[in-house]
Scaffold this motif. Structure first.
Motif, short mmCIF file in Angstrom:
data_model
loop_
_atom_site.label_atom_id
_atom_site.label_comp_id
_atom_site.label_asym_id
_atom_site.label_seq_id
_atom_site.Cartn_x
_atom_site.Cartn_y
_atom_site.Cartn_z
N THR A 3 -5.25 14.75 9.96
CA THR A 3 -4.34 14.50 9.30
C THR A 3 -4.68 13.86 7.69
N ARG A 4 -4.50 14.37 6.81
CA ARG A 4 -4.77 14.15 5.04
C ARG A 4 -3.84 13.36 4.29
N LEU A 5 -4.21 12.17 3.99
CA LEU A 5 -3.57 11.18 3.17
C LEU A 5 -3.98 11.02 1.81
N PHE A 6 -3.26 10.22 0.96
CA PHE A 6 -3.42 10.10 -0.38
C PHE A 6 -3.12 8.55 -0.52
N VAL A 7 -3.87 7.75 -0.88
CA VAL A 7 -3.56 6.25 -0.92
C VAL A 7 -3.90 5.81 -2.37
N GLN A 8 -2.80 5.11 -3.05
CA GLN A 8 -2.86 4.61 -4.41
C GLN A 8 -3.59 3.13 -4.34
N LYS A 9 -4.68 3.19 -5.03
CA LYS A 9 -5.76 2.03 -5.13
C LYS A 9 -5.05 0.63 -5.67
N GLN A 10 -4.04 0.92 -6.60
CA GLN A 10 -3.47 -0.31 -6.95
C GLN A 10 -2.21 -0.73 -6.33
N PRO A 11 -1.60 -1.75 -6.12
CA PRO A 11 -0.32 -2.11 -5.27
C PRO A 11 0.79 -1.38 -5.93
N TYR A 12 1.64 -1.03 -5.13
CA TYR A 12 2.97 -0.31 -5.72
C TYR A 12 4.01 -1.33 -5.35
N THR A 13 4.83 -1.77 -6.20
CA THR A 13 6.12 -2.51 -6.08
C THR A 13 7.57 -1.98 -6.39
N LEU A 58 0.90 -1.07 0.04
CA LEU A 58 -0.02 -0.21 -0.18
C LEU A 58 0.69 1.39 0.02
N LEU A 59 0.74 2.27 -0.88
CA LEU A 59 1.43 3.32 -1.21
C LEU A 59 0.56 4.51 -0.50
N VAL A 60 1.24 5.13 0.42
CA VAL A 60 0.71 6.08 1.37
C VAL A 60 1.53 7.37 1.20
N LEU A 61 0.91 8.76 0.79
CA LEU A 61 1.37 9.92 0.89
C LEU A 61 0.83 10.84 1.79
N TRP A 62 1.56 11.43 2.64
CA TRP A 62 0.80 12.41 3.62
C TRP A 62 1.32 13.64 3.20
N GLU A 63 0.01 14.53 3.31
CA GLU A 63 0.26 16.18 2.89
C GLU A 63 0.52 16.79 4.43
N LYS A 64 1.75 16.93 4.56
CA LYS A 64 1.82 17.34 6.07
C LYS A 64 1.43 18.98 6.16
N TYR A 65 1.96 19.59 5.19
CA TYR A 65 1.43 21.14 4.88
C TYR A 65 0.90 21.25 3.71
N HIS A 66 0.46 22.43 3.04
CA HIS A 66 -0.35 22.66 1.80
C HIS A 66 0.52 22.40 0.94
N SER A 67 -0.03 21.18 -0.15
CA SER A 67 0.98 20.86 -1.15
C SER A 67 2.19 20.30 -0.98
N ASP A 68 2.66 19.77 0.27
CA ASP A 68 3.79 19.25 0.54
C ASP A 68 3.62 18.13 0.85
N LEU A 69 4.07 16.97 0.06
CA LEU A 69 3.69 15.39 0.37
C LEU A 69 4.93 15.07 0.63
N ILE A 70 4.84 13.76 1.67
CA ILE A 70 5.56 13.07 2.35
C ILE A 70 5.06 11.55 2.23
N TYR A 71 6.20 10.82 1.75
CA TYR A 71 6.14 9.39 1.37
C TYR A 71 6.23 8.62 2.81
N LEU A 72 5.07 7.75 3.34
CA LEU A 72 5.29 7.24 4.62
C LEU A 72 6.06 5.86 4.29
N ASP A 73 6.99 5.54 4.93
CA ASP A 73 7.63 4.38 4.82
C ASP A 73 8.19 4.02 6.20
#
Length: 721
Positions: A434-444, A404-419
């Protein structure tokens, strides 16, 4: 209060100056002007008439006696019976009891009683000053108040709006007028800040020994007072109740609506939380469609758009207990939450972190379609990133959360990859919302190249996206209003419209290009106006400017007509006709470019107005162009003047055109044009408006131009617009 000027008459007012030598009836505080035996006056020091007054700084020996102020000359009897150079207190209170300087109420009262009895020996018409009306300020404005003497304790009081305070003699002396004292806010250089403007006296008699009690009032006045007391009592009760009300913002969702509606709720501090739910149910207007049993109030944060906590088991507690008392301002709002029949309300804890996330489908090319609506979960801050991913994967129906690929918008338009899967949410820095974006397809793939992925690009463009709701003007060509390719997507407010999603970092020119493709219209052939909240419209003309200064959603209207290019302005043209009551009427819009001469602008206007009879083949030398300043005619432009060189244009610029009866006579910017009307007194009428051109600003030239002669005519000059 009049001065008794007839020697021997006993009807003297209380406090008046005795003007007859030898009489012993002296007012309290007046200057004794009659020599007694031994040549002594009544004043301390056995001064004879004509001797100088007390030296500065010497004090009166008897309270209430009216010694002269330091520096004032002595007065001898026989000078017309008047007191010369009287102190201001004497000038002000002649005919009334002067206020003694003693603070002993009984002593002062006794002195006044003695004087009253002495005066009454001469007749019943003795009057006492008991009220002074004061104006503080100047003729331009100020404030009113009054000094009133109580007939019970013989104390003076100051009545100033709702404030009633004790008043001293010094306080009242401030109302004597003059400029010797410091001035107040409302006073001017020629006035005192406090001046008495009305004195009120009472006749000294048993009937006036006290103010009339309410029980002696006429029946209709007693009834009126009783009604006023009831109204005042009710107002006090309402005010008291208002101070006991908890006032908060209330949010609820209208039936069938997606967004929340904002309202206000007022609940008495002693009402229960369940009673507050009933009131919120009434405000929302749910009626029988949503029973009150399927509603509850929860603590809501409108800024972050999240529920902070619920109040299970506190339904019978008072709202004062639940909300923390009655406050002027609450740090939270209320949300009226509803449930379906048979469903249970979730439990919300204040310590939880609300995580809002959107899923992204990288296989869809358009970002606004690839990103889903917001979902949310509530998690404790002690959970790890791995546990959070497991719960999100379970929510979206993903079997393998490892990829599961998750990006966190810590600040406005500032994306951080959660690993960092082993870190807790608190350690990671997750906050209240907290605002997150999640990719629907598995990321390899290796996450090092994630910024080059479609997933990242979709989110980046989405965070900078503007939604443009487009309305088509009624006169727009029907072909564009109903394009073959189905460009019109839906109806908004009954008008055909469509929506464009665009990256804010792109320019207005790109927006018009996309709209032109949708409308099957060249961008140069239509104008774009932004619609603001107050329904004002402004043309969008800066093609090279980005859209970043606009909010995330705007409304625009499309109208036919040539669009503006760089260094061009759209100018409204009005006709000016001073012979008409409505002297200004709108004619048309024209486009004026940098470097155009006034003569070229005139030709363009006449060309566009050839279909109007009065403008057809109208000569240029009688066609005037001038600036329109609000409703008034302004500067007259000469033919050789150029735009941006000799005068500047700006947005919403307006011009007047004027059809002259003869060739233009104004030939220089230093000349002055004036409208005049001749007044004919013998006929009691004025002529029609005419004009004169002055080469200088002298009054002699103006008289000459209007044909004035001293023997026959008189002119009244004034503004006529």
């Amino acid at each position: 209060g009049e001065v008794d000027q007839t020697p021997g008459e006993g009807d003297k007012t209380l406090g008046e100056v005795d003007q007859t030598p030898g009489e012993g009836d002296k007012t309290l505080g007046e200057v004794d002007q009659t020599p007694r035996e031994g040549g002594q006056t009544s004043r301390e020091g056995d001064q004879t008439p004509g001797e100088e007054d007390q030296k500065p700084g010497e004090e009166d020996q008897k309270p209430g006696e009216g010694d002269q102020k330091p520096g004032e000359g002595d007065q001898t009897p026989g000078e017309g019976g008047s007191v010369k150079n009287a102190p201001e207190s004497d000038q002000f209170s002649q005919g009334a009891v002067a206020l003694p300087k003693s603070d002993n109420k009984s002593s002062r009262h006794q002195q006044e009683e003695d004087e009253i009895q002495e005066k009454l020996k001469g007749g019943p018409y003795v009057y006492e000053l008991f009220s002074v009306m004061v104006h503080s300020g100047s003729a331009l404005g100020g404030h009113y108040y009054a000094y009133i003497k109580s007939l019970k304790d013989f104390q003076w009081y100051c009545f100033n709006d709702h404030n009633v305070t004790f008043a001293t003699e010094d306080d009242i002396e401030k109302a004597f007028g003059g400029i010797h004292q410091s001035r107040g806010y409302y006073s001017s250089i020629y006035s005192s800040s406090a001046n008495a403007y009305m004195l009120m006296y009472r006749k000294v008699s048993p009937r006036n020994e006290s103010f009339m009690e309410v029980e002696y009032f006429p029946q209709h006045l007693r009834q009126l007072i009783e009604e006023e007391h009831i109204i005042e009592k009710r107002a006090v009760e309402i005010e008291k109740k208002q101070k006991e009300m908890c006032k908060l913002k209330l949010f609820y969702r209208d039936i069938g609506a997606e967004s929340l509606t904002e309202g206000r709720i007022q609940i008495h501090k002693d009402d229960t939380l369940q009673q507050a739910v009933v009131e919120a149910h009434r405000i929302a207007g749910y009626g029988k469609k949503i029973p009150v049993e399927q509603c509850r109030l929860v603590r809501y944060d409108d800024y972050y758009e999240l529920v902070e906590r619920s109040w299970e088991g506190k339904e019978e507690l008072t709202v004062s207990n639940v909300f923390g008392g009655v406050k002027t301002y609450y740090t939270f709002e209320l949300l009226l939450e509803t449930r379906e029949e048979g469903e249970e309300f979730p439990r919300y804890q204040e310590s939880e972190i609300v995580i809002k996330f959107r899923t992204v489908d990288a296989d869809i090319s358009e970002p606004h379609r690839a990103i889903s609506n917001t979902s949310h979960i509530r998690l404790m801050p002690t959970l790890t990133i791995r546990e959070m991913k497991d719960k999100i994967a379970q929510r979206i129906g993903m079997d393998d959360p490892i990829h599961l690929l998750v990006l966190w918008e810590k600040y406005h338009s500032d994306l951080i990859y959660l690993d960092t899967d082993d870190m807790t949410l608190k350690e990671t820095g997750f906050h209240k919302r907290t605002r997150l974006f999640v990719q629907k397809q598995p990321y390899t793939s290796d996450h090092a190249g994630i910024q080059d992925s479609q997933f990242w690009r979709h989110i980046d463009e989405y965070l900078h996206m503007i939604k443009v709701l487009v309305f088509l003007d009624e006169d727009f060509p029907s072909m564009a209003r109903n394009p073959v390719d189905g460009g019109i997507e839906k109806l908004v407010d009954g008008e055909p419209s469509f929506t464009i999603h665009l990256d804010k970092r792109k320019t207005l020119e790109e927006l018009k290009r996309q709209m032109g493709e949708k409308l099957q219209f060249e961008p140069i052939n239509f104008k774009l106006y932004r619609i603001y909240g107050n329904y004002q419209e402004f043309e969008m003309t800066r093609l090279q400017d980005s859209l970043q200064s606009n909010p995330d959603e705007i409304k625009v209207v499309v109208r036919k007509g040539r669009a503006l290019q760089t260094d061009e302005w759209r100018v409204k043209v009005f006709q000016l006709d001073m012979l008409q009551t409505e002297y200004s009427k709108e004619l048309l819009d024209i486009i004026v470019g940098k470097g155009m001469t006034v003569l070229e602008i005139k030709k363009e206007i006449l060309k566009l107005l050839q279909d109007k009879e009065e403008f057809k083949d109208f000569p240029l030398d009688r066609f005037r162009l001038r600036k329109k300043q609000w409703r008034n005619p302004g500067f007259i432009y000469l033919n050789e003047m150029k735009v941006s060189k000799d005068f500047q244009l700006f947005v919403n610029f307006e011009l007047f055109v004027e059809l002259l009866r003869e060739t233009e006579k104004l030939e220089s910017v230093s000349h002055i044009q004036m409208y005049v009307r001749r007044w004919r007194p013998s006929e009691y009428k004025v002529d029609q408006v005419g004009e004169v051109i002055l080469t200088n600003t002298s009054m002699d030239e103006l008289k000459y131009r209007v044909g004035w002669t001293p023997c026959t005519h008189t002119y009244i000059m004034g503004r006529i617009l």
